[in-house]
Design a protein around this motif. Structure first.
Motif, PDB file in Angstrom:
ATOM      1  N   SER A 192      46.324   7.871 -50.019  1.00  0.00           N
ATOM      2  CA  SER A 192      45.223   6.998 -50.570  1.00  0.00           C
ATOM      3  C   SER A 192      43.954   7.471 -50.284  1.00  0.00           C
ATOM      4  CB  SER A 192      45.222   5.510 -49.953  1.00  0.00           C
ATOM      5  OG  SER A 192      46.388   4.694 -50.118  1.00  0.00           O
ATOM      6  N   GLY A 193      43.805   8.781 -49.782  1.00  0.00           N
ATOM      7  CA  GLY A 193      42.350   9.330 -49.537  1.00  0.00           C
ATOM      8  C   GLY A 193      41.711   8.737 -48.562  1.00  0.00           C
ATOM      9  N   ASN A 194      42.349   8.095 -47.540  1.00  0.00           N
ATOM     10  CA  ASN A 194      41.591   7.574 -46.195  1.00  0.00           C
ATOM     11  C   ASN A 194      41.574   8.562 -45.561  1.00  0.00           C
ATOM     12  OD1 ASN A 194      40.906   6.169 -43.952  1.00  0.00           O
ATOM     13  ND2 ASN A 194      42.262   4.331 -44.408  1.00  0.00           N
ATOM     14  N   LEU A 195      40.236   9.265 -45.327  1.00  0.00           N
ATOM     15  CA  LEU A 195      40.389  10.617 -44.513  1.00  0.00           C
ATOM     16  C   LEU A 195      39.885  10.309 -43.172  1.00  0.00           C
ATOM     17  CD1 LEU A 195      37.934  12.724 -47.089  1.00  0.00           C
ATOM     18  CD2 LEU A 195      40.471  12.932 -46.439  1.00  0.00           C
ATOM     19  N   ALA A 196      39.266   8.977 -42.964  1.00  0.00           N
ATOM     20  CA  ALA A 196      39.011   8.380 -41.713  1.00  0.00           C
ATOM     21  C   ALA A 196      40.429   8.204 -40.892  1.00  0.00           C
ATOM     22  CB  ALA A 196      38.338   7.222 -41.829  1.00  0.00           C
ATOM     23  N   ALA A 197      41.423   7.745 -41.726  1.00  0.00           N
ATOM     24  CA  ALA A 197      42.727   7.612 -40.945  1.00  0.00           C
ATOM     25  C   ALA A 197      43.258   8.852 -40.435  1.00  0.00           C
ATOM     26  CB  ALA A 197      43.791   6.843 -42.084  1.00  0.00           C
ATOM     27  N   GLY A 198      43.055   9.912 -41.378  1.00  0.00           N
ATOM     28  CA  GLY A 198      43.326  11.233 -40.960  1.00  0.00           C
ATOM     29  C   GLY A 198      42.511  11.953 -39.820  1.00  0.00           C
ATOM     30  N   GLN A 199      41.422  11.589 -39.792  1.00  0.00           N
ATOM     31  CA  GLN A 199      40.498  11.866 -38.515  1.00  0.00           C
ATOM     32  C   GLN A 199      41.067  11.253 -37.383  1.00  0.00           C
ATOM     33  OE1 GLN A 199      36.575  10.941 -40.074  1.00  0.00           O
ATOM     34  NE2 GLN A 199      36.365  12.915 -40.940  1.00  0.00           N
ATOM     35  N   THR A 200      41.492  10.153 -37.363  1.00  0.00           N
ATOM     36  CA  THR A 200      41.784   9.295 -36.358  1.00  0.00           C
ATOM     37  C   THR A 200      43.348  10.210 -35.816  1.00  0.00           C
ATOM     38  OG1 THR A 200      40.765   7.419 -36.982  1.00  0.00           O
ATOM     39  CG2 THR A 200      42.839   7.172 -35.259  1.00  0.00           C
ATOM     40  N   LEU A 201      44.250  10.327 -36.847  1.00  0.00           N
ATOM     41  CA  LEU A 201      45.288  11.129 -36.516  1.00  0.00           C
ATOM     42  C   LEU A 201      45.329  12.394 -35.722  1.00  0.00           C
ATOM     43  CD1 LEU A 201      47.448  10.037 -39.554  1.00  0.00           C
ATOM     44  CD2 LEU A 201      47.670   9.011 -37.444  1.00  0.00           C
ATOM     45  N   ALA A 202      44.295  13.189 -36.322  1.00  0.00           N
ATOM     46  CA  ALA A 202      43.944  14.434 -35.687  1.00  0.00           C
ATOM     47  C   ALA A 202      43.273  14.296 -34.361  1.00  0.00           C
ATOM     48  CB  ALA A 202      42.866  15.059 -36.803  1.00  0.00           C
ATOM     49  N   ARG A 203      42.337  13.313 -34.108  1.00  0.00           N
ATOM     50  CA  ARG A 203      42.126  13.071 -32.727  1.00  0.00           C
ATOM     51  C   ARG A 203      42.986  12.802 -31.906  1.00  0.00           C
ATOM     52  NH1 ARG A 203      37.553  10.955 -35.137  1.00  0.00           N
ATOM     53  NH2 ARG A 203      38.315   8.751 -34.946  1.00  0.00           N
ATOM     54  N   LEU A 204      44.006  11.801 -32.445  1.00  0.00           N
ATOM     55  CA  LEU A 204      45.238  11.391 -31.468  1.00  0.00           C
ATOM     56  C   LEU A 204      45.972  12.866 -30.985  1.00  0.00           C
ATOM     57  CD1 LEU A 204      46.558   8.214 -33.124  1.00  0.00           C
ATOM     58  CD2 LEU A 204      45.599   8.419 -30.831  1.00  0.00           C
ATOM     59  N   TRP A 205      46.407  13.559 -32.061  1.00  0.00           N
ATOM     60  CA  TRP A 205      47.092  14.606 -31.836  1.00  0.00           C
ATOM     61  C   TRP A 205      46.222  15.901 -30.921  1.00  0.00           C
ATOM     62  CZ3 TRP A 205      49.712  17.875 -36.282  1.00  0.00           C
ATOM     63  CH2 TRP A 205      50.717  18.619 -36.083  1.00  0.00           C
ATOM     64  N   SER A 206      45.155  16.150 -31.150  1.00  0.00           N
ATOM     65  CA  SER A 206      44.352  17.008 -30.588  1.00  0.00           C
ATOM     66  C   SER A 206      44.264  16.423 -29.021  1.00  0.00           C
ATOM     67  CB  SER A 206      43.022  17.541 -31.278  1.00  0.00           C
ATOM     68  OG  SER A 206      42.164  16.333 -31.228  1.00  0.00           O
ATOM     69  N   ALA A 207      44.269  15.475 -28.665  1.00  0.00           N
ATOM     70  CA  ALA A 207      43.969  15.113 -27.117  1.00  0.00           C
ATOM     71  C   ALA A 207      45.414  15.100 -26.284  1.00  0.00           C
ATOM     72  CB  ALA A 207      43.849  13.247 -27.273  1.00  0.00           C
ATOM     73  N   LEU A 208      46.578  15.340 -27.153  1.00  0.00           N
ATOM     74  CA  LEU A 208      47.703  15.730 -26.062  1.00  0.00           C
ATOM     75  C   LEU A 208      47.645  17.104 -25.602  1.00  0.00           C
ATOM     76  CD1 LEU A 208      50.057  14.545 -28.939  1.00  0.00           C
ATOM     77  CD2 LEU A 208      49.465  13.381 -26.615  1.00  0.00           C
ATOM     78  N   PRO A 209      48.556  17.281 -24.670  1.00  0.00           N
ATOM     79  CA  PRO A 209      48.449  18.666 -24.094  1.00  0.00           C
ATOM     80  C   PRO A 209      49.466  19.442 -25.148  1.00  0.00           C
ATOM     81  CG  PRO A 209      49.627  17.127 -22.579  1.00  0.00           C
ATOM     82  CD  PRO A 209      49.106  16.409 -23.733  1.00  0.00           C
ATOM     83  N   PRO A 210      48.917  20.912 -25.161  1.00  0.00           N
ATOM     84  CA  PRO A 210      49.576  21.704 -26.192  1.00  0.00           C
ATOM     85  C   PRO A 210      51.003  22.160 -25.775  1.00  0.00           C
ATOM     86  CG  PRO A 210      48.033  22.990 -24.729  1.00  0.00           C
ATOM     87  CD  PRO A 210      47.733  21.478 -24.632  1.00  0.00           C
ATOM     88  N   PRO A 211      51.561  22.531 -26.574  1.00  0.00           N
ATOM     89  CA  PRO A 211      53.051  23.202 -26.220  1.00  0.00           C
ATOM     90  C   PRO A 211      52.813  24.234 -25.252  1.00  0.00           C
ATOM     91  CG  PRO A 211      52.985  23.164 -28.587  1.00  0.00           C
ATOM     92  CD  PRO A 211      51.479  22.678 -28.032  1.00  0.00           C
ATOM     93  N   LEU A 212      53.853  24.491 -24.339  1.00  0.00           N
ATOM     94  CA  LEU A 212      53.540  25.269 -23.271  1.00  0.00           C
ATOM     95  C   LEU A 212      53.365  26.985 -23.729  1.00  0.00           C
ATOM     96  CD1 LEU A 212      56.552  24.340 -21.148  1.00  0.00           C
ATOM     97  CD2 LEU A 212      54.129  23.932 -20.538  1.00  0.00           C
ATOM     98  N   GLN A 213      54.115  27.117 -25.013  1.00  0.00           N
ATOM     99  CA  GLN A 213      53.669  28.601 -25.659  1.00  0.00           C
ATOM    100  C   GLN A 213      52.824  28.627 -26.794  1.00  0.00           C
ATOM    101  OE1 GLN A 213      57.264  30.999 -25.885  1.00  0.00           O
ATOM    102  NE2 GLN A 213      55.923  32.968 -26.235  1.00  0.00           N
ATOM    103  N   LEU A 214      51.654  28.685 -26.664  1.00  0.00           N
ATOM    104  CA  LEU A 214      50.835  28.651 -27.727  1.00  0.00           C
ATOM    105  C   LEU A 214      51.105  29.830 -28.907  1.00  0.00           C
ATOM    106  CD1 LEU A 214      47.384  27.325 -26.441  1.00  0.00           C
ATOM    107  CD2 LEU A 214      49.075  26.288 -28.169  1.00  0.00           C
TER     108      LEU A 214
END
Length: 190
Positions: A48-70
């Motif tokens: 539906s082109g809701n880019l604000a939803a995408g930004q929220t999802l990206a923020r949630l994801w990027s707040a997590l610790p990364p995998p052990l092997q980048l």
């Protein structure tokens, strides 16, 4: 299971599938389960082109610790040019940008290309999904493929799209290819 990215409770059932049909990737990371409310937010973003939803999802994801092997770089799953024109943006690329920024990883936007348009995967079963994406990707002519990359998509359902991307990247010289997806769709019965 680190191979199929299912929660531990469902890993035993999936690992049998992985043993019978091993995925091409070396490790998988899908930190969220595709269900309510994340599923509705992701669908609003993607369809539906809701880019604000995408930004929220990206923020949630990027707040997590990364995998052990980048990896050395992130490669978003590409859209075919016709779908990109219709949608106006690549949802995988927009999710990848913040992760690449936070973890200071190169984002290889043009490394992987979708060489032909495919049917939408949403209505297809696992076998049809594999057939649908077979041969749909290629590495850009003359591109240098890093030894270790992560292919990023928004949702992993059967893994068919990611598996095909991994096959192509490994054929082009990648030694290790991990798959990252924002969310993993639950397997039937999970």
């Amino acid at each position: 299971c680190a191979r199929c990215a299912l929660p531990l409770a469902a890993a035993a059932a999936m690992c049998g599938v992985c043993l019978r049909r091993p995925p091409a990737w070396d490790a998988a990371w899908a930190p969220f389960r595709y269900g309510w409310p994340l599923g509705q937010l992701e669908a609003s973003y993607k369809y539906s082109g809701n880019l604000a939803a995408g930004q929220t999802l990206a923020r949630l994801w990027s707040a997590l610790p990364p995998p052990l092997q980048l990896p050395q770089a992130i490669v978003p799953v590409p859209l075919h040019v016709s779908r990109l024109r219709r949608r106006g943006y690549n949802q995988s690329l927009e999710l990848a940008r913040p992760l690449a920024g936070v973890w200071k990883l190169p984002l290889l936007v043009d490394l992987l290309q979708r060489s032909r348009a495919t049917e939408a995967q949403t209505t297809l079963d696992a076998k049809a999904r594999r057939r649908n994406v077979r041969g749909a990707f290629r590495v850009a002519t003359g591109a240098s493929v890093p030894a270790h990359v992560a292919v990023l998509d928004d949702v992993m359902t059967t893994g068919a799209t990611l598996n095909e991307c991994v096959r192509v990247l490994k054929r082009a010289g990648a030694q290790r290819v991990d798959v990252w997806a924002l969310a993993r769709a639950p397997s039937p019965g999970a």
